[in-house]
Design an enzyme around this catalytic site. Structure first.
Site, PDB file in Angstrom:
ATOM      1  N   HIS A 206       0.806  -1.222   0.000  1.00  0.00           N
ATOM      2  CA  HIS A 206       0.000   0.000   0.000  1.00  0.00           C
ATOM      3  C   HIS A 206       0.837   1.268   0.000  1.00  0.00           C
ATOM      4  CE1 HIS A 206       1.147  -0.226   4.197  1.00  0.00           C
ATOM      5  NE2 HIS A 206       0.851   1.047   4.298  1.00  0.00           N
TER       6      HIS A 206
HETATM    7  C1  UD1 Z   1      -1.249   6.019   5.686  1.00  0.00           C
HETATM    8  C2  UD1 Z   1       0.164   6.427   6.098  1.00  0.00           C
HETATM    9  C3  UD1 Z   1       1.113   5.254   5.875  1.00  0.00           C
HETATM   10  C4  UD1 Z   1       0.625   4.023   6.604  1.00  0.00           C
HETATM   11  C5  UD1 Z   1      -0.826   3.727   6.217  1.00  0.00           C
HETATM   12  C6  UD1 Z   1      -1.354   2.603   7.069  1.00  0.00           C
HETATM   13  C7  UD1 Z   1       0.765   8.794   5.780  1.00  0.00           C
HETATM   14  C8  UD1 Z   1       1.569   9.738   4.973  1.00  0.00           C
HETATM   15  N1  UD1 Z   1       0.650   7.541   5.279  1.00  0.00           N
HETATM   16  O1  UD1 Z   1      -1.227   5.719   4.291  1.00  0.00           O
HETATM   17  O2  UD1 Z   1       2.394   5.593   6.373  1.00  0.00           O
HETATM   18  O3  UD1 Z   1       1.444   2.946   6.255  1.00  0.00           O
HETATM   19  O4  UD1 Z   1      -1.638   4.885   6.438  1.00  0.00           O
HETATM   20  O5  UD1 Z   1      -2.370   1.895   6.441  1.00  0.00           O
HETATM   21  O6  UD1 Z   1       0.264   9.154   6.815  1.00  0.00           O
HETATM   22  N2  UD1 Z   1      -8.807   5.559   2.150  1.00  0.00           N
HETATM   23  C9  UD1 Z   1     -10.017   4.947   2.305  1.00  0.00           C
HETATM   24  N3  UD1 Z   1     -10.476   4.752   3.582  1.00  0.00           N
HETATM   25  C10 UD1 Z   1      -9.808   5.156   4.663  1.00  0.00           C
HETATM   26  C11 UD1 Z   1      -8.588   5.801   4.496  1.00  0.00           C
HETATM   27  C12 UD1 Z   1      -8.082   5.999   3.231  1.00  0.00           C
HETATM   28  O7  UD1 Z   1     -10.673   4.555   1.348  1.00  0.00           O
HETATM   29  O8  UD1 Z   1     -10.296   4.942   5.784  1.00  0.00           O
HETATM   30  C13 UD1 Z   1      -8.249   5.738   0.779  1.00  0.00           C
HETATM   31  C14 UD1 Z   1      -8.536   7.122   0.177  1.00  0.00           C
HETATM   32  O9  UD1 Z   1      -8.713   6.940  -1.203  1.00  0.00           O
HETATM   33  C15 UD1 Z   1      -7.227   7.857   0.429  1.00  0.00           C
HETATM   34  C16 UD1 Z   1      -6.188   6.735   0.328  1.00  0.00           C
HETATM   35  O10 UD1 Z   1      -6.834   5.594   0.844  1.00  0.00           O
HETATM   36  O11 UD1 Z   1      -7.003   8.880  -0.494  1.00  0.00           O
HETATM   37  C17 UD1 Z   1      -4.898   7.010   1.089  1.00  0.00           C
HETATM   38  O12 UD1 Z   1      -5.162   7.326   2.456  1.00  0.00           O
HETATM   39  P1  UD1 Z   1      -4.092   8.176   3.310  1.00  0.00           P
HETATM   40  O13 UD1 Z   1      -4.573   8.369   4.692  1.00  0.00           O
HETATM   41  O14 UD1 Z   1      -3.702   9.396   2.571  1.00  0.00           O
HETATM   42  O15 UD1 Z   1      -2.785   7.294   3.293  1.00  0.00           O
HETATM   43  P2  UD1 Z   1      -2.574   5.722   3.451  1.00  0.00           P
HETATM   44  O16 UD1 Z   1      -2.186   5.179   2.110  1.00  0.00           O
HETATM   45  O17 UD1 Z   1      -3.710   5.127   4.161  1.00  0.00           O
HETATM   46  N1  UDP Z   2      -3.391  -5.488   9.123  1.00  0.00           N
HETATM   47  C1  UDP Z   2      -4.690  -5.952   9.370  1.00  0.00           C
HETATM   48  N2  UDP Z   2      -5.464  -6.332   8.299  1.00  0.00           N
HETATM   49  C2  UDP Z   2      -5.014  -6.275   7.019  1.00  0.00           C
HETATM   50  C3  UDP Z   2      -3.693  -5.814   6.780  1.00  0.00           C
HETATM   51  C4  UDP Z   2      -2.904  -5.420   7.848  1.00  0.00           C
HETATM   52  O1  UDP Z   2      -5.128  -6.024  10.525  1.00  0.00           O
HETATM   53  O2  UDP Z   2      -5.767  -6.634   6.106  1.00  0.00           O
HETATM   54  C5  UDP Z   2      -2.566  -5.039  10.270  1.00  0.00           C
HETATM   55  C6  UDP Z   2      -1.264  -5.791  10.436  1.00  0.00           C
HETATM   56  O3  UDP Z   2      -1.452  -6.913  11.255  1.00  0.00           O
HETATM   57  C7  UDP Z   2      -0.338  -4.756  11.071  1.00  0.00           C
HETATM   58  C8  UDP Z   2      -0.886  -3.436  10.588  1.00  0.00           C
HETATM   59  O4  UDP Z   2      -2.171  -3.709  10.030  1.00  0.00           O
HETATM   60  O5  UDP Z   2      -0.409  -4.780  12.481  1.00  0.00           O
HETATM   61  C9  UDP Z   2       0.005  -2.829   9.542  1.00  0.00           C
HETATM   62  O6  UDP Z   2      -0.606  -1.695   9.002  1.00  0.00           O
HETATM   63  P1  UDP Z   2      -0.303  -1.143   7.550  1.00  0.00           P
HETATM   64  O7  UDP Z   2       0.348  -2.183   6.736  1.00  0.00           O
HETATM   65  O8  UDP Z   2      -1.562  -0.541   7.060  1.00  0.00           O
HETATM   66  O9  UDP Z   2       0.679   0.087   7.841  1.00  0.00           O
HETATM   67  P2  UDP Z   2       2.256   0.209   8.121  1.00  0.00           P
HETATM   68  O10 UDP Z   2       2.627  -0.729   9.216  1.00  0.00           O
HETATM   69  O11 UDP Z   2       2.962  -0.048   6.846  1.00  0.00           O
HETATM   70  O12 UDP Z   2       2.406   1.644   8.511  1.00  0.00           O
END
Ligand code: UD1
Ligand code: UDP
Length: 358
Positions: A206
């Site tokens: 992601h």
């Molecule tokens: C964010 C964090 C990333 C982390 C990830 C965990 C930053 C810069 N990035 O990335 O470090 O690894 O969270 O999962 O803070 N969206 C939904 N539903 C939601 C949230 C987001 O559909 O509840 C979609 C939207 O299209 C949005 C996109 O995901 O534009 C990205 O969401 P965003 O919060 O910007 O960053 P993540 O990729 O989730």
């Molecule tokens: N995770 C989850 N369901 C999923 C994918 C990930 O519960 O379908 C959990 C996973 O066990 C871990 C955390 O989400 O604890 C990691 O989050 P993510 O990969 O979104 O973010 P990152 O760690 O890269 O910031």
């Protein structure tokens, strides 16, 4: 007694703060949760509050999605309002998201003490938004909770005073230990997908630098398709909404991957624990695979979790199909007898000791 505000914004922050929150509750500490609303979809947010049995947030800023500047600015102004109203003594943030940076910056400007859980991680790649968030948050924190000695050494090398740093272990170990047996009791996530233990690969992807770049995302999917062909095993990919959106935008196809919605924590722990191999660009998943002794291939050019590579649990593959294949083979052939470098599962206790004592 200190009033503590615990900031959460995204899936990994909720999971990794849960052990701290549980410990604050156990000690009847004065605290509340401030949710930024960066994540808001049920399966990235509420499901974790329910499953990990943590109290509802007192405030939800509902900042939602947007550009980095828009999202961070909304977090900054929203957190400031709450801090002015509540006048807490300490604000805790966890990890490296925009919610972490916004929360820490709002607090430090109001002279409220900041505690950074998972301090001192570095990928040394400043093109990643997370790297900027980590560095800035560490440098405006009063309490730096380093998960490992290596993270502490990094902080010292950047001039952070030693008295502000404690090595606590990573709260993800607490989360895994507290939930693994519960995961075993839950209806089997493997049955639903018709999977047998150690006869499938698990993928998560992601990160902005991978999925927002058509060429990189296509290259990874190509590599994963090749793995499915070579090893004749199902590849399960619980897909983050950012990645789903990009697959649609870029019209990418994959013949061999099974895409499913994001999974709840107990279900995901089961999927991780029973996988033959995990391929990921997630920080938390690199740590969990190491703790669970499931080999990991990291689909990135670097990692801020080098401990996983040092103990032999993880390998950095990049995104080329040939590299993904070669690294997967290496990890499949490797013994999984490494030691977990992230602590003993008592990080939450140590963090609460420090902030309530200070
Ligand atoms: C964010 C964090 C990333 C982390 C990830 C965990 C930053 C810069 N990035 O990335 O470090 O690894 O969270 O999962 O803070 N969206 C939904 N539903 C939601 C949230 C987001 O559909 O509840 C979609 C939207 O299209 C949005 C996109 O995901 O534009 C990205 O969401 P965003 O919060 O910007 O960053 P993540 O990729 O989730
Ligand atoms: N995770 C989850 N369901 C999923 C994918 C990930 O519960 O379908 C959990 C996973 O066990 C871990 C955390 O989400 O604890 C990691 O989050 P993510 O990969 O979104 O973010 P990152 O760690 O890269 O910031």
């Amino acid at each position: 007694m200190n009033l503590v505000v615990v900031v959460c914004g995204t899936r990994p922050e909720i999971i990794k703060m849960a052990p701290v929150i549980t410990e604050l509750e156990r000690r009847s500490a004065k605290f509340f949760i401030l949710h930024t609303g960066q994540h808001y979809s049920y399966n990235l947010d509420k499901v974790f509050f329910e499953q990990l049995q943590i109290p509802q947030a007192k405030y939800n800023l509902e900042v939602g999605s947007g550009s980095h500047a828009e999202q961070t600015a909304r977090i900054l102004t929203g957190v400031e309002k709450v801090l002015l109203q509540e006048e807490p003594d300490v604000l805790l943030v966890e990890g490296d998201t925009n919610s972490v940076l916004g929360g820490a910056l709002a607090a430090v400007k109001l002279h409220i003490k900041v505690g950074h859980v998972e301090a001192g991680l570095r990928s040394y790649d400043r093109t990643m938004p997370e790297e900027i968030n980590r560095i800035l948050t560490d440098h405006c924190s009063d309490y730096l909770f380093a998960p490992t000695d290596k993270a502490k050494t990094t902080l010292l090398s950047e001039g952070i005073p030693e008295k502000n740093i404690s090595v606590t272990g990573n709260t993800i170990v607490d989360a895994v230990y507290q939930n693994l047996s519960k995961a075993g009791q839950k209806p089997d996530a493997l049955d639903v997908l018709n999977l047998r233990s150690k006869e499938y690969f698990l993928v998560t992807l992601h990160r902005q630098e991978n999925v927002d770049n058509r060429q990189r995302f296509a290259s990874i999917l190509h590599g994963l398709d090749r793995l499915a062909d070579e090893f004749k095993l199902p590849i399960i990919y619980p897909i983050h909404p950012r990645s789903q959106k990009r697959i649609n935008d870029y019209q990418l196809r994959s013949q061999n991957l099974t895409l499913i919605d994001p999974v709840d924590y107990l279900g995901f722990l089961q999927l991780e624990n029973n996988a033959r191999l995990i391929l990921t660009d997630s920080g938390g998943v690199q740590e969990e695979s190491c703790i669970l002794r499931v080999p990991c291939v990291t689909l990135r050019d670097n990692t801020e979790r080098p401990e996983t590579v040092d103990v032999g649990a993880n390998i950095i593959a990049g995104v080329g199909p040939e590299d993904i294949y070669r690294c997967s083979k290496t990890m499949l052939d490797r013994e999984n007898n490494w030691q977990n470098p992230f602590g003993d599962g008592k990080a939450g206790e140590r963090i609460v000791d420090t902030i309530l004592g200070g």
